[in-house]
Design a protein around this motif. Sequence first.
Motif, PDB file in Angstrom:
ATOM      1  N   THR A 115       0.830  -1.213   0.000  1.00 60.99           N
ATOM      2  CA  THR A 115       0.000   0.000   0.000  1.00 60.99           C
ATOM      3  C   THR A 115       0.861   1.257   0.000  1.00 60.99           C
ATOM      4  OG1 THR A 115      -0.240  -0.012   2.433  1.00 60.99           O
ATOM      5  CG2 THR A 115      -1.931  -1.161   1.129  1.00 60.99           C
ATOM      6  N   ASN A 116       2.036   1.195   0.613  1.00 61.37           N
ATOM      7  CA  ASN A 116       2.951   2.343   0.575  1.00 61.37           C
ATOM      8  C   ASN A 116       3.443   2.623  -0.838  1.00 61.37           C
ATOM      9  OD1 ASN A 116       2.737   2.800   3.315  1.00 61.37           O
ATOM     10  ND2 ASN A 116       4.642   1.764   3.840  1.00 61.37           N
ATOM     11  N   GLU A 117       3.523   1.578  -1.656  1.00 58.31           N
ATOM     12  CA  GLU A 117       3.906   1.768  -3.053  1.00 58.31           C
ATOM     13  C   GLU A 117       2.772   2.376  -3.874  1.00 58.31           C
ATOM     14  OE1 GLU A 117       6.134  -1.445  -5.066  1.00 58.31           O
ATOM     15  OE2 GLU A 117       5.996  -2.530  -3.165  1.00 58.31           O
ATOM     16  N   LEU A 118       1.537   2.187  -3.411  1.00 62.27           N
ATOM     17  CA  LEU A 118       0.370   2.608  -4.193  1.00 62.27           C
ATOM     18  C   LEU A 118      -0.138   3.995  -3.829  1.00 62.27           C
ATOM     19  CD1 LEU A 118      -1.618  -0.770  -4.134  1.00 62.27           C
ATOM     20  CD2 LEU A 118      -0.175   0.124  -5.989  1.00 62.27           C
ATOM     21  N   THR A 119       0.063   4.423  -2.573  1.00 62.51           N
ATOM     22  CA  THR A 119      -0.436   5.730  -2.150  1.00 62.51           C
ATOM     23  C   THR A 119       0.340   6.238  -0.942  1.00 62.51           C
ATOM     24  OG1 THR A 119      -2.396   6.983  -1.477  1.00 62.51           O
ATOM     25  CG2 THR A 119      -2.189   4.762  -0.589  1.00 62.51           C
ATOM     26  N   HIS A 120       0.388   7.568  -0.823  1.00 65.44           N
ATOM     27  CA  HIS A 120       0.956   8.204   0.364  1.00 65.44           C
ATOM     28  C   HIS A 120      -0.148   8.773   1.258  1.00 65.44           C
ATOM     29  CE1 HIS A 120       4.992   7.641  -1.105  1.00 65.44           C
ATOM     30  NE2 HIS A 120       4.710   8.288  -2.232  1.00 65.44           N
ATOM     31  N   LEU A 121      -1.392   8.539   0.892  1.00 63.62           N
ATOM     32  CA  LEU A 121      -2.510   8.999   1.708  1.00 63.62           C
ATOM     33  C   LEU A 121      -2.593   8.190   3.001  1.00 63.62           C
ATOM     34  CD1 LEU A 121      -5.253   9.235  -1.079  1.00 63.62           C
ATOM     35  CD2 LEU A 121      -4.248  11.182   0.134  1.00 63.62           C
ATOM     36  N   PRO A 122      -3.105   8.793   4.089  1.00 60.77           N
ATOM     37  CA  PRO A 122      -3.376   7.994   5.290  1.00 60.77           C
ATOM     38  C   PRO A 122      -4.453   6.954   4.988  1.00 60.77           C
ATOM     39  CG  PRO A 122      -4.266  10.217   5.512  1.00 60.77           C
ATOM     40  CD  PRO A 122      -3.428  10.216   4.277  1.00 60.77           C
ATOM     41  N   ILE A 123      -4.313   5.780   5.589  1.00 61.44           N
ATOM     42  CA  ILE A 123      -5.190   4.649   5.256  1.00 61.44           C
ATOM     43  C   ILE A 123      -6.036   4.254   6.453  1.00 61.44           C
ATOM     44  CG2 ILE A 123      -5.221   2.183   4.669  1.00 61.44           C
ATOM     45  CD1 ILE A 123      -2.747   2.668   2.950  1.00 61.44           C
ATOM     46  N   VAL A 124      -7.329   4.075   6.182  1.00 62.51           N
ATOM     47  CA  VAL A 124      -8.277   3.504   7.130  1.00 62.51           C
ATOM     48  C   VAL A 124      -8.573   2.076   6.685  1.00 62.51           C
ATOM     49  CG1 VAL A 124     -10.622   3.612   8.043  1.00 62.51           C
ATOM     50  CG2 VAL A 124      -9.341   5.721   7.624  1.00 62.51           C
ATOM     51  N   VAL A 125      -8.483   1.126   7.587  1.00 56.06           N
ATOM     52  CA  VAL A 125      -8.832  -0.265   7.284  1.00 56.06           C
ATOM     53  C   VAL A 125     -10.254  -0.547   7.733  1.00 56.06           C
ATOM     54  CG1 VAL A 125      -8.384  -2.687   7.904  1.00 56.06           C
ATOM     55  CG2 VAL A 125      -6.478  -1.163   7.361  1.00 56.06           C
ATOM     56  N   LEU A 126     -11.018  -1.213   6.883  1.00 59.76           N
ATOM     57  CA  LEU A 126     -12.338  -1.721   7.238  1.00 59.76           C
ATOM     58  C   LEU A 126     -12.468  -3.087   6.581  1.00 59.76           C
ATOM     59  CD1 LEU A 126     -15.171  -1.406   8.491  1.00 59.76           C
ATOM     60  CD2 LEU A 126     -15.871  -0.229   6.392  1.00 59.76           C
ATOM     61  N   ASN A 127     -12.922  -4.066   7.333  1.00 59.28           N
ATOM     62  CA  ASN A 127     -13.023  -5.432   6.812  1.00 59.28           C
ATOM     63  C   ASN A 127     -14.428  -5.757   6.334  1.00 59.28           C
ATOM     64  OD1 ASN A 127     -11.005  -5.821   9.526  1.00 59.28           O
ATOM     65  ND2 ASN A 127     -10.219  -6.417   7.524  1.00 59.28           N
ATOM     66  N   SER A 128     -14.489  -6.504   5.233  1.00 54.68           N
ATOM     67  CA  SER A 128     -15.784  -6.981   4.751  1.00 54.68           C
ATOM     68  C   SER A 128     -16.409  -7.943   5.763  1.00 54.68           C
ATOM     69  CB  SER A 128     -15.626  -7.676   3.401  1.00 54.68           C
ATOM     70  OG  SER A 128     -14.812  -8.833   3.511  1.00 54.68           O
ATOM     71  N   HIS A 129     -15.578  -8.612   6.529  1.00 53.24           N
ATOM     72  CA  HIS A 129     -15.946  -9.457   7.663  1.00 53.24           C
ATOM     73  C   HIS A 129     -14.617  -9.904   8.268  1.00 53.24           C
ATOM     74  CE1 HIS A 129     -15.233 -12.228   4.383  1.00 53.24           C
ATOM     75  NE2 HIS A 129     -15.233 -13.261   5.192  1.00 53.24           N
ATOM     76  N   THR A 130     -14.658 -10.636   9.351  1.00 52.79           N
ATOM     77  CA  THR A 130     -13.408 -10.890  10.071  1.00 52.79           C
ATOM     78  C   THR A 130     -12.953 -12.342  10.059  1.00 52.79           C
ATOM     79  OG1 THR A 130     -14.658 -10.899  12.165  1.00 52.79           O
ATOM     80  CG2 THR A 130     -13.577  -8.836  11.517  1.00 52.79           C
ATOM     81  N   HIS A 131     -13.251 -13.073   8.997  1.00 49.59           N
ATOM     82  CA  HIS A 131     -12.585 -14.360   8.800  1.00 49.59           C
ATOM     83  C   HIS A 131     -11.094 -14.117   8.565  1.00 49.59           C
ATOM     84  CE1 HIS A 131     -16.383 -16.844   7.551  1.00 49.59           C
ATOM     85  NE2 HIS A 131     -16.137 -16.922   8.846  1.00 49.59           N
TER      86      HIS A 131
END
Length: 329
Positions: A115-131
Amino acid sequence: MPSLQRTVHCVTHHVRVTLHGLSIALVAWLGFFGIAFGQAAIPEWCRPLPRPEYKSFERVPIGDAWFEVYKAAPGVFAIYEPHQSEETISYLVLGEKRALLFDTGMGISDLRKVTNELTHLPIVVLNSHTHDDHVGDNWQFDTVYGMDTDFTRQNARGSRQDAQAEVAPDQICGNLPKGFDPKSYATRPWKITSYVHEGDRIDLGGRSLEVLATPGHTPDAISLLDRANGLLFTGDTYYPATIWLYRPETDFGAYDASVRRLAALAPQVKIVLGAHNIPVASPSVLPRLVTAFEAVRAGKVRPTQAAPGEVIYSVDGFSFRMRAPEGRK
């Protein structure tokens, strides 16, 4: 490095050809034969790889061979893990001020580096579910949103049993990342920094994502709707492969209601983005999914035996892996 046993089971050779700045990945699957039994040892699920559908997407070069990254839509990267049987796809959605990472995959290699290679924006993680196959690298990120459910909180503690099953020899196609130790592999705990709920909107700056509670596959399953761009991220509620509905946390009634809800959105959607195998589908698949699942629940589809205690129902191009009915166990 993978063990000798895994190397014998399945080897993937990547040849990169660079022409006028374009990197073309050529994957040749080579089968080794078991010395004792003379049988090809490539896992069956990896024989069709690479999937031909990926030829239509623009591939983004990155430094980690465990992942492949594709442009799935404007401002949306599909981060694909083709060397593990789940073929998990995480999505990095870019706004003007921050980005949202919808799932973090297996945790087998370094997703944060990608993800650091793809963007320098701050990242929020959200899961589609937690498996486990969707939360493996949650621990790498400072901001992780989660659904306000006991199932989510329990899984945030991490786990080992499910993770270990993911790296069995028949689950891996090719080499595991250098330095990865399958014997110690586990889903690491992560901290939920904020809870989200049905109807919440996540503002990325110039782009808003709406949280849709779509339980059934799990109690905390969600989809994300980007109304302005006609994008629907469906997680494991829909993806173009056998849909798993056999675990104890699965609720058929809730799943039925969820797929009906998504089907009602089809006229507003341009692209459906699921969490496994292939990143893009037509919204026309959603009402067909409803019809197929209703046929299964109505007893109109004959099952075939899968693993002990499990069966697969196949209808109209859809497959559902479910608990076996009484009498077939």
